[in-house]
Design a protein around this motif. Structure first.
Motif, mmCIF file in Angstrom:
data_model
loop_
_atom_site.group_PDB
_atom_site.id
_atom_site.type_symbol
_atom_site.label_atom_id
_atom_site.label_comp_id
_atom_site.label_asym_id
_atom_site.label_seq_id
_atom_site.Cartn_x
_atom_site.Cartn_y
_atom_site.Cartn_z
ATOM 1 N N LYS A 30 14.136 -30.845 0.412
ATOM 2 C CA LYS A 30 13.150 -32.006 0.930
ATOM 3 C C LYS A 30 13.244 -33.217 0.054
ATOM 4 O O LYS A 30 13.127 -34.425 0.405
ATOM 5 N N GLU A 33 16.228 -35.354 0.154
ATOM 6 C CA GLU A 33 16.161 -35.852 1.674
ATOM 7 C C GLU A 33 15.229 -37.168 1.831
ATOM 8 O O GLU A 33 14.902 -37.936 2.554
ATOM 9 N N PHE A 35 11.669 -37.032 1.112
ATOM 10 C CA PHE A 35 10.464 -36.320 1.728
ATOM 11 C C PHE A 35 9.144 -36.191 0.732
ATOM 12 O O PHE A 35 8.143 -36.043 1.102
ATOM 13 N N TYR A 52 3.820 -35.066 0.167
ATOM 14 C CA TYR A 52 5.128 -35.586 1.020
ATOM 15 C C TYR A 52 4.825 -37.124 1.387
ATOM 16 O O TYR A 52 3.966 -37.564 1.429
ATOM 17 N N LEU A 63 7.225 -30.223 8.757
ATOM 18 C CA LEU A 63 8.108 -29.838 7.350
ATOM 19 C C LEU A 63 7.394 -28.830 6.830
ATOM 20 O O LEU A 63 8.107 -27.834 6.248
ATOM 21 N N ASP A 67 8.636 -24.364 4.957
ATOM 22 C CA ASP A 67 8.360 -23.745 3.652
ATOM 23 C C ASP A 67 8.472 -22.492 3.693
ATOM 24 O O ASP A 67 7.558 -21.544 4.420
#
Length: 92
Positions: A30, A33, A35, A52, A63, A67
């Motif tokens: 993440k 990416e 985030f 985030y 998202l 996790d």
């Protein structure tokens, strides 16, 4: 772009230990990416915090629900929109 502080309080310490590698891999993905702004554990072992980046809280919650810590029941989560007042430069 908004910031969201996600508290991940400890729910099951044994599951937390077992799924830590998957959790860290998820966070790394993440982060790549774009985030994740910051992440870390609490020194007292009570859980951790991930900040985030996202457009809306629902996007971030989707998202967080992916996790492995949350999926496997190792951690609970609480999300709060966070307004950064200034950007600090942290020492290495």
């Amino acid at each position: 772009m908004s910031y969201f502080a996600v508290f991940l309080p400890m729910k099951d310490e044994e599951k937390s230990k077992a799924f830590r590698p998957a959790h860290l891999s998820f966070l790394e993905e993440k982060e790549e990416e774009g985030f994740i702004f910051a992440k870390g554990r609490f020194a007292d072992g009570s859980g951790g915090l991930v900040i985030y980046k996202g457009e809306i809280m629902e996007q971030v919650e989707e998202l967080v629900k992916q996790d492995p810590y949350v999926v496997k029941g190792a951690r609970d989560y609480e999300i709060r929109e966070w307004v950064m007042s200034s950007k600090a430069v942290l020492p290495e």
